[in-house]
Motif scaffolding. Structure first.
Motif, PDB file in Angstrom:
ATOM      1  N   VAL A 272       0.868  -1.177   0.000  1.00 51.16           N
ATOM      2  CA  VAL A 272       0.000   0.000   0.000  1.00 51.16           C
ATOM      3  C   VAL A 272       0.904   1.226   0.000  1.00 51.16           C
ATOM      4  O   VAL A 272       2.086   1.136   0.335  1.00 51.16           O
ATOM      5  CB  VAL A 272      -0.932   0.046   1.232  1.00 51.16           C
ATOM      6  CG1 VAL A 272      -1.974  -1.058   1.181  1.00 51.16           C
ATOM      7  CG2 VAL A 272      -0.134  -0.025   2.531  1.00 51.16           C
ATOM      8  N   ASN A 273       0.316   2.354  -0.364  1.00 56.58           N
ATOM      9  CA  ASN A 273       1.062   3.609  -0.321  1.00 56.58           C
ATOM     10  C   ASN A 273       0.436   4.479   0.759  1.00 56.58           C
ATOM     11  O   ASN A 273      -0.748   4.802   0.703  1.00 56.58           O
ATOM     12  CB  ASN A 273       0.990   4.289  -1.697  1.00 56.58           C
ATOM     13  CG  ASN A 273       1.884   5.501  -1.763  1.00 56.58           C
ATOM     14  OD1 ASN A 273       2.930   5.550  -1.115  1.00 56.58           O
ATOM     15  ND2 ASN A 273       1.472   6.497  -2.539  1.00 56.58           N
ATOM     16  N   LEU A 274       1.240   4.839   1.771  1.00 54.53           N
ATOM     17  CA  LEU A 274       0.743   5.680   2.860  1.00 54.53           C
ATOM     18  C   LEU A 274       1.208   7.119   2.621  1.00 54.53           C
ATOM     19  O   LEU A 274       2.413   7.370   2.507  1.00 54.53           O
ATOM     20  CB  LEU A 274       1.283   5.170   4.198  1.00 54.53           C
ATOM     21  CG  LEU A 274       0.815   3.773   4.607  1.00 54.53           C
ATOM     22  CD1 LEU A 274       1.774   3.157   5.615  1.00 54.53           C
ATOM     23  CD2 LEU A 274      -0.587   3.828   5.195  1.00 54.53           C
ATOM     24  N   ILE A 275       0.253   8.039   2.513  1.00 54.49           N
ATOM     25  CA  ILE A 275       0.593   9.463   2.378  1.00 54.49           C
ATOM     26  C   ILE A 275       0.453  10.083   3.767  1.00 54.49           C
ATOM     27  O   ILE A 275      -0.636  10.091   4.340  1.00 54.49           O
ATOM     28  CB  ILE A 275      -0.367  10.193   1.401  1.00 54.49           C
ATOM     29  CG1 ILE A 275      -0.517   9.414   0.092  1.00 54.49           C
ATOM     30  CG2 ILE A 275       0.083  11.635   1.190  1.00 54.49           C
ATOM     31  CD1 ILE A 275       0.619   9.540  -0.853  1.00 54.49           C
ATOM     32  N   ILE A 276       1.546  10.593   4.292  1.00 55.82           N
ATOM     33  CA  ILE A 276       1.573  11.076   5.670  1.00 55.82           C
ATOM     34  C   ILE A 276       1.533  12.600   5.685  1.00 55.82           C
ATOM     35  O   ILE A 276       2.346  13.253   5.022  1.00 55.82           O
ATOM     36  CB  ILE A 276       2.860  10.570   6.383  1.00 55.82           C
ATOM     37  CG1 ILE A 276       2.997   9.050   6.234  1.00 55.82           C
ATOM     38  CG2 ILE A 276       2.864  10.997   7.843  1.00 55.82           C
ATOM     39  CD1 ILE A 276       1.824   8.254   6.748  1.00 55.82           C
ATOM     40  N   HIS A 277       0.591  13.158   6.447  1.00 61.62           N
ATOM     41  CA  HIS A 277       0.397  14.610   6.435  1.00 61.62           C
ATOM     42  C   HIS A 277       0.881  15.287   7.707  1.00 61.62           C
ATOM     43  O   HIS A 277       0.831  14.707   8.806  1.00 61.62           O
ATOM     44  CB  HIS A 277      -1.096  14.919   6.252  1.00 61.62           C
ATOM     45  CG  HIS A 277      -1.605  14.552   4.886  1.00 61.62           C
ATOM     46  ND1 HIS A 277      -1.523  15.401   3.812  1.00 61.62           N
ATOM     47  CD2 HIS A 277      -2.175  13.407   4.423  1.00 61.62           C
ATOM     48  CE1 HIS A 277      -2.025  14.807   2.737  1.00 61.62           C
ATOM     49  NE2 HIS A 277      -2.438  13.594   3.082  1.00 61.62           N
ATOM     50  N   GLY A 278       1.318  16.538   7.519  1.00 61.94           N
ATOM     51  CA  GLY A 278       1.594  17.469   8.620  1.00 61.94           C
ATOM     52  C   GLY A 278       2.547  16.921   9.668  1.00 61.94           C
ATOM     53  O   GLY A 278       3.579  16.315   9.342  1.00 61.94           O
ATOM     54  N   SER A 279       2.168  17.121  10.932  1.00 63.70           N
ATOM     55  CA  SER A 279       3.079  16.830  12.047  1.00 63.70           C
ATOM     56  C   SER A 279       3.368  15.336  12.210  1.00 63.70           C
ATOM     57  O   SER A 279       4.290  14.967  12.942  1.00 63.70           O
ATOM     58  CB  SER A 279       2.493  17.380  13.354  1.00 63.70           C
ATOM     59  OG  SER A 279       1.246  16.757  13.620  1.00 63.70           O
ATOM     60  N   LEU A 280       2.607  14.475  11.523  1.00 62.33           N
ATOM     61  CA  LEU A 280       2.895  13.031  11.625  1.00 62.33           C
ATOM     62  C   LEU A 280       4.227  12.678  10.964  1.00 62.33           C
ATOM     63  O   LEU A 280       4.812  11.633  11.243  1.00 62.33           O
ATOM     64  CB  LEU A 280       1.764  12.206  11.000  1.00 62.33           C
ATOM     65  CG  LEU A 280       0.409  12.314  11.687  1.00 62.33           C
ATOM     66  CD1 LEU A 280      -0.604  11.412  10.998  1.00 62.33           C
ATOM     67  CD2 LEU A 280       0.509  11.954  13.174  1.00 62.33           C
ATOM     68  N   ASN A 281       4.721  13.582  10.107  1.00 68.15           N
ATOM     69  CA  ASN A 281       6.027  13.349   9.486  1.00 68.15           C
ATOM     70  C   ASN A 281       7.169  13.370  10.505  1.00 68.15           C
ATOM     71  O   ASN A 281       8.248  12.867  10.232  1.00 68.15           O
ATOM     72  CB  ASN A 281       6.276  14.370   8.374  1.00 68.15           C
ATOM     73  CG  ASN A 281       5.486  14.017   7.125  1.00 68.15           C
ATOM     74  OD1 ASN A 281       5.873  13.121   6.389  1.00 68.15           O
ATOM     75  ND2 ASN A 281       4.366  14.681   6.922  1.00 68.15           N
TER      76      ASN A 281
END
Ligand SMILES: [Zn+2]
Length: 245
Positions: A5-14
């Motif tokens: 799967v491809n997980l797109i991680i946003h904002g402060s979760l990076n």
């Protein structure tokens, strides 16, 4: 069979991703049936930090089982697309925010208590599993710098502190949980978390140092441990700190 799967991680979760993954997009391979929660934690993000998971337009909860080839968008609690409140993941327990802090956060517990927040803290480390159990039983928010503690399944509410300095940590928590409106300064004992009440000077006079007895007339006492408080110089500095919010 390998699935991915491809997980797109946003904002402060990076903040939780390995440097090599700091492109916001992480390809995750798995072999067996796997929940989205396990995939998110496997790439480093503790589940209590996640506010919304979207697959296309559909929001899913942590138990969702991954399907080969799909793209999953993962957002933090603050700054995610607006969706119905029934679509977002647990952020705040019902009622007034209460906390449990790990053994390294004594100064932060001190500030939270001064602002009036119910904040459990044990100077002697009770262990991660004990903290997680109390958090679950009492619906408390876990505050920690230990990502492993936040990944425990018993923990529903929690925040990994980005700051390491205690006053900066307090500002971070106040901002993250929008606590300013709930400040109730000097209502809680900084030593034991008990509630403080006004007391007559005559009832505690015998315990006061001479100078304090001479210079002060207004006294407060912890209903749990008996600690006596008055509005000394320490009080003034802390009042100014709280008023700075
Ligand atoms: Zn006390």
């Amino acid at each position: 069979m390998d699935c991915k799967v491809n997980l797109i991680i946003h904002g402060s979760l990076n903040d939780f991703l390995e440097p090599a993954n700091k492109t916001n997009s992480v390809e995750y391979k798995y072999g067996l049936s796997l929940s989205v929660k396990d995939a998110i934690e496997a790439i480093g993000i503790p589940h209590p930090e996640v506010g919304l998971i979207l697959i296309g337009d559909l929001s899913v909860d942590f138990s969702y089982l991954l399907r080969d080839g799909e793209t999953i968008e993962v957002y933090p609690h603050l700054n995610h697309p607006s969706v119905g409140t029934d679509k977002v993941l647990p952020f705040l327990p019902d009622g007034k925010a209460s906390f449990i802090l790990d053994v390294h956060l004594g100064r932060l517990a001190h500030y939270l208590r001064i602002a009036g927040f119910d904040s459990l803290y044990y100077p002697k480390d009770p262990g991660d599993s004990h903290i997680a159990q109390i958090a679950e039983a009492e619906n408390r928010i876990v505050l920690t710098r230990d990502m492993g503690l936040l990944k425990r399944s018993a923990v529903s509410y929690g925040h990994w502190l980005r700051n390491t300095e205690s006053r900066a940590q307090f500002r971070e928590v106040v901002h993250y949980y929008n606590l300013r409106k709930d400040f109730n300064p000097f209502s809680r004992c900084v030593k034991c978390n008990g509630l403080i009440k006004r007391v007559e000077k005559a009832s505690i006079e015998e315990f006061l140092p001479h100078g304090i007895k001479r210079d002060f007339n207004e006294f407060y006492q912890c209903s749990h441990c008996g600690q006596i408080y008055w509005q000394g110089s320490h009080y003034k500095g802390l009042s100014e700190f709280l008023e700075s919010f």
